[in-house]
Design a protein around this motif. Sequence first.
Motif, mmCIF file in Angstrom:
data_model
loop_
_atom_site.group_PDB
_atom_site.id
_atom_site.type_symbol
_atom_site.label_atom_id
_atom_site.label_comp_id
_atom_site.label_asym_id
_atom_site.label_seq_id
_atom_site.Cartn_x
_atom_site.Cartn_y
_atom_site.Cartn_z
ATOM 1 N N LEU A 5 21.752 -40.902 -51.792
ATOM 2 C CA LEU A 5 21.666 -40.568 -50.618
ATOM 3 C C LEU A 5 20.909 -41.681 -50.325
ATOM 4 C CD1 LEU A 5 21.502 -36.841 -51.323
ATOM 5 C CD2 LEU A 5 22.648 -37.853 -50.534
ATOM 6 N N GLY A 6 19.962 -42.416 -50.841
ATOM 7 C CA GLY A 6 18.849 -42.948 -49.878
ATOM 8 C C GLY A 6 18.474 -42.179 -49.520
ATOM 9 N N LEU A 7 17.746 -40.860 -50.028
ATOM 10 C CA LEU A 7 16.519 -40.479 -48.686
ATOM 11 C C LEU A 7 15.725 -41.400 -49.054
ATOM 12 C CD1 LEU A 7 17.175 -36.333 -50.234
ATOM 13 C CD2 LEU A 7 18.491 -37.647 -48.255
ATOM 14 N N PRO A 8 14.670 -41.043 -47.572
ATOM 15 C CA PRO A 8 13.000 -41.588 -47.719
ATOM 16 C C PRO A 8 12.173 -41.592 -48.548
ATOM 17 C CG PRO A 8 13.395 -40.292 -46.364
ATOM 18 C CD PRO A 8 14.404 -40.153 -46.640
ATOM 19 N N MET A 9 12.701 -40.336 -49.533
ATOM 20 C CA MET A 9 12.027 -39.897 -50.614
ATOM 21 C C MET A 9 12.376 -39.025 -51.419
ATOM 22 S SD MET A 9 8.902 -37.606 -48.719
ATOM 23 C CE MET A 9 8.537 -39.013 -47.412
ATOM 24 N N SER A 10 12.269 -38.764 -52.867
ATOM 25 C CA SER A 10 12.791 -38.392 -53.911
ATOM 26 C C SER A 10 12.651 -36.975 -53.259
ATOM 27 C CB SER A 10 11.886 -38.773 -55.253
ATOM 28 O OG SER A 10 10.703 -38.263 -55.062
ATOM 29 N N PRO A 11 13.475 -35.674 -53.757
ATOM 30 C CA PRO A 11 12.968 -34.565 -53.792
ATOM 31 C C PRO A 11 11.768 -33.932 -54.146
ATOM 32 C CG PRO A 11 14.943 -34.400 -54.232
ATOM 33 C CD PRO A 11 14.323 -35.519 -54.524
ATOM 34 N N ILE A 12 10.832 -34.913 -55.315
ATOM 35 C CA ILE A 12 10.191 -34.455 -55.813
ATOM 36 C C ILE A 12 8.843 -35.087 -55.323
ATOM 37 C CG2 ILE A 12 8.611 -34.390 -58.039
ATOM 38 C CD1 ILE A 12 11.024 -32.822 -57.619
ATOM 39 N N VAL A 13 8.839 -35.700 -55.106
ATOM 40 C CA VAL A 13 7.539 -36.412 -53.695
ATOM 41 C C VAL A 13 7.840 -35.346 -52.722
ATOM 42 C CG1 VAL A 13 6.936 -38.445 -52.313
ATOM 43 C CG2 VAL A 13 7.855 -38.457 -54.399
ATOM 44 N N LEU A 14 8.773 -35.163 -51.965
ATOM 45 C CA LEU A 14 8.295 -34.038 -50.733
ATOM 46 C C LEU A 14 7.544 -32.882 -50.860
ATOM 47 C CD1 LEU A 14 9.623 -34.129 -47.877
ATOM 48 C CD2 LEU A 14 11.902 -32.425 -48.812
ATOM 49 N N ILE A 15 8.234 -32.498 -52.281
ATOM 50 C CA ILE A 15 7.127 -31.340 -52.446
ATOM 51 C C ILE A 15 5.377 -31.459 -52.212
ATOM 52 C CG2 ILE A 15 6.657 -29.842 -54.092
ATOM 53 C CD1 ILE A 15 9.899 -29.690 -55.420
ATOM 54 N N GLU A 16 5.183 -32.654 -52.938
ATOM 55 C CA GLU A 16 3.985 -33.404 -52.658
ATOM 56 C C GLU A 16 3.699 -33.410 -51.649
ATOM 57 O OE1 GLU A 16 1.183 -36.472 -54.347
ATOM 58 O OE2 GLU A 16 2.521 -35.349 -55.979
ATOM 59 N N LEU A 17 4.567 -33.932 -50.333
ATOM 60 C CA LEU A 17 4.044 -34.113 -48.765
ATOM 61 C C LEU A 17 3.431 -33.543 -48.276
ATOM 62 C CD1 LEU A 17 4.123 -36.826 -46.775
ATOM 63 C CD2 LEU A 17 5.873 -36.704 -46.463
ATOM 64 N N VAL A 18 5.026 -32.313 -48.662
ATOM 65 C CA VAL A 18 5.105 -31.138 -47.566
ATOM 66 C C VAL A 18 3.560 -30.445 -48.407
ATOM 67 C CG1 VAL A 18 6.162 -28.854 -47.265
ATOM 68 C CG2 VAL A 18 7.132 -30.561 -47.074
ATOM 69 N N GLY A 19 3.484 -29.755 -49.921
ATOM 70 C CA GLY A 19 2.386 -29.065 -50.243
ATOM 71 C C GLY A 19 3.331 -28.009 -50.680
ATOM 72 N N PRO A 20 2.580 -28.273 -52.165
ATOM 73 C CA PRO A 20 4.000 -26.967 -53.112
ATOM 74 C C PRO A 20 3.711 -25.217 -52.194
ATOM 75 C CG PRO A 20 2.390 -27.996 -54.489
ATOM 76 C CD PRO A 20 2.373 -28.933 -53.395
ATOM 77 N N ALA A 21 2.072 -24.927 -51.994
ATOM 78 C CA ALA A 21 2.033 -23.847 -51.129
ATOM 79 C C ALA A 21 3.095 -23.430 -49.984
ATOM 80 C CB ALA A 21 0.325 -23.799 -51.009
ATOM 81 N N ILE A 22 3.174 -25.144 -49.230
ATOM 82 C CA ILE A 22 4.235 -24.029 -47.722
ATOM 83 C C ILE A 22 5.230 -24.728 -48.783
ATOM 84 C CG2 ILE A 22 4.738 -25.379 -45.765
ATOM 85 C CD1 ILE A 22 1.732 -26.196 -45.321
ATOM 86 N N ALA A 23 5.851 -24.835 -49.452
ATOM 87 C CA ALA A 23 6.899 -24.929 -49.538
ATOM 88 C C ALA A 23 7.910 -23.876 -50.519
ATOM 89 C CB ALA A 23 7.405 -25.947 -50.709
ATOM 90 N N LEU A 24 7.220 -22.749 -51.070
ATOM 91 C CA LEU A 24 6.265 -21.711 -51.846
ATOM 92 C C LEU A 24 6.788 -20.918 -50.763
ATOM 93 C CD1 LEU A 24 7.311 -19.973 -54.066
ATOM 94 C CD2 LEU A 24 4.520 -19.734 -53.968
ATOM 95 N N HIS A 25 5.772 -20.983 -49.674
ATOM 96 C CA HIS A 25 5.881 -19.988 -49.252
ATOM 97 C C HIS A 25 7.349 -19.958 -48.008
ATOM 98 C CE1 HIS A 25 5.048 -17.405 -44.934
ATOM 99 N NE2 HIS A 25 4.921 -18.188 -44.441
ATOM 100 N N VAL A 26 8.024 -20.965 -47.596
ATOM 101 C CA VAL A 26 9.017 -21.324 -46.779
ATOM 102 C C VAL A 26 10.360 -20.292 -47.542
ATOM 103 C CG1 VAL A 26 10.414 -22.172 -45.793
ATOM 104 C CG2 VAL A 26 8.673 -22.810 -45.470
#
Length: 709
Positions: A557-578
Amino acid sequence: MSDTTALLKRAHELFPDEVVTSAHVRHLDLPLGAGRLALITLDNGFDHTKPTTFGPGSLAKLSEALDQVEAEAEAGSIAAVGITGKPFIFAVGADLKGVEVLKEHSDALAIGKGGHDVFKRIAALPVPTFTFYNGAAMGGGVEIGLHCDYRTVSTGVPAFSLPECFLGLVPGWGGCTILPNLIGPAKAISVIIENSLSQNRQLKGKQVFDLGIADAVFAPADFLEQSLLWAATVLKGETVVERPEIDRGEAWDAAVAHGRAVADSKVHGAAPAPYRALDIIAAAKDGDYQAGFDAEDAALADLIMGGELRSGIYAFNLVQKRGKRPFGAPDKSLARPVTKVGVVGAGLMASQLALLFVRQLKVPVVLTDIDQARVDKGVGYVHEEIDKLLGKGRINQDTANRFKGLVSGSLDKAAAFGDADFVIEAVFEELGVKQQVFADVEAVVSPTCILATNTSSLSVTEMAAKLEHPERVVGFHFFNPVAVLPLLEIVRGERTDDASLATAFGVAKQLRKTGVLVKDAPAFVVNRILTRFMGEIQHVIDEGTPIDVVEKGVEPLGLPMSPIVLIELVGPAIALHVSETLHAAFPERFSVSENLARVVKAGKRGFYSWATGQQEIDPEVAALLQVGDVVLTPEQVLDRALTAVAEEIALMLDEGVVAEAQDIDLCLITGAGWPFHLGGITPYLDRSGVSLRVNGKPFLAPGIASVPA
């Protein structure tokens, strides 16, 4: 009729709506008695808001001008030829509207060959040739200058680039061949590959000179006069331009290898254009220009007839056209003026919003919070950021003082917001908290004040339900980092009126953001799609597929960052809340990962650790994870993720979350950095056959983001 003329005539017949650029020839007596110069000015007859481009008709006009100056040079009536542009614009390359209509490989080949044949005539003129880059120059606009003997550039040039790889093309009118031979392969690859794949990063005029692309640099006030004087000194022999000797040995190969590593890091082999460009650059080290031009022609034709370029043009048009004329926005005449802005909250997001509003709207902005310490911290943050802008030379001292004077804080909402026209809340993501905030604000603001919420997933309608005037509540969802990502999801609640919505779109435009109209649905657009995508990724990990296999699976997909790095950028707590919010709305499709919940409970910032200097799974996180024994291949991981996304987008379109699939792509490109070469997501799902398999039909009609039938 020459072969070139026939080529261009055929191409022009395919593109009758071209805005033709003229090539006006006038004659000037150079200073110092250096002789007469024939100056060709590229001009499409419009002001700088419609930049000059090269289509087949434009190339034909340039060829006619070259007929004239060639005859004058051979007759000895001119000593040199110069090329410049209209005010503020030199030329911004090929007219992409013409590329869109091409249906045959032979026609695509003619575009490349026609451009080369005309530009080569410049290099073949029997007198010295000069390019005077007076304004923005991109793509073919840069390349026409590379065919000249000498180049000057204005310090006022705001944008200079070879952006082709960003769109899915290669610099195909000499860029891949001439530039590395002019400034060396390392610098050329920086311009052609690194800048292009870094969200189309632009060079300023001084940088163009520093790289050696231009031989002299002058201020914009008297740029042409100084360029002509400089050209005269060159012709008189008073100025000798010395260019560096190019290392054609191991250094050339090392530069190309570095370029491939950069391309791999950016697009992971998923986009062919940068690799085709690097192949041509690699072959250019023997200095055989004609072989390079032939390779550029072949690459252009192949890429023009491929899905990546069509998706790139589609994405470009979304951002440049649809993004500036939002679909479904009310008439702008309904918008109310905004002369003061209130921000509820003084945390990091609220402070970023305050800075954005004061910089772009240049009106008073006041922050409130629950205690003076928080208010002071928020105002202090804004002042510090203004000082940073001053330190970088982005603003002057007077502007810094004025901006600081416009930002204030208060604990008294009545005093702070009584005369505000627009109040936005950026407080904790909990419905009850936000309802109370709006109730408090409504009690003190004017009857026409807009109440905006920066919620990322909560219902705007429910937030406004208990208010006396719910019609003035609108969703105004920014993306982090606020200063960088252009998207603003503008959410219409069930009772939001046209005047409030029009005001929101008006403010978005003033903020220089891309406003997209969104229905009040759980998590709106970007967060809903990303949460479905990330949820499937997390589910695959929970089932037992190793994280490194999952990462490899989504690389195409050539994404700007991997999904796992994205979780860190967003924050696991916010990802969990959404994910919890969407699970409550759609439990059959959105799950809540117990592993992610464990990571949040443990206070971890993400799955990775960089303690050793390398990215690796945090051993403490690894110990928390409880996984099954189902291990997928990378290909199966990608298929699972894309299947989920295709299903979710189809459901969103059925629900009317946005008007069309184009809005989905615009949101992902401007709010999540989804790659241009994919065209967002729906063209990729169509090209890969996932749309048809999952939903029974493609998202886009043939010819939209694809080669016309």
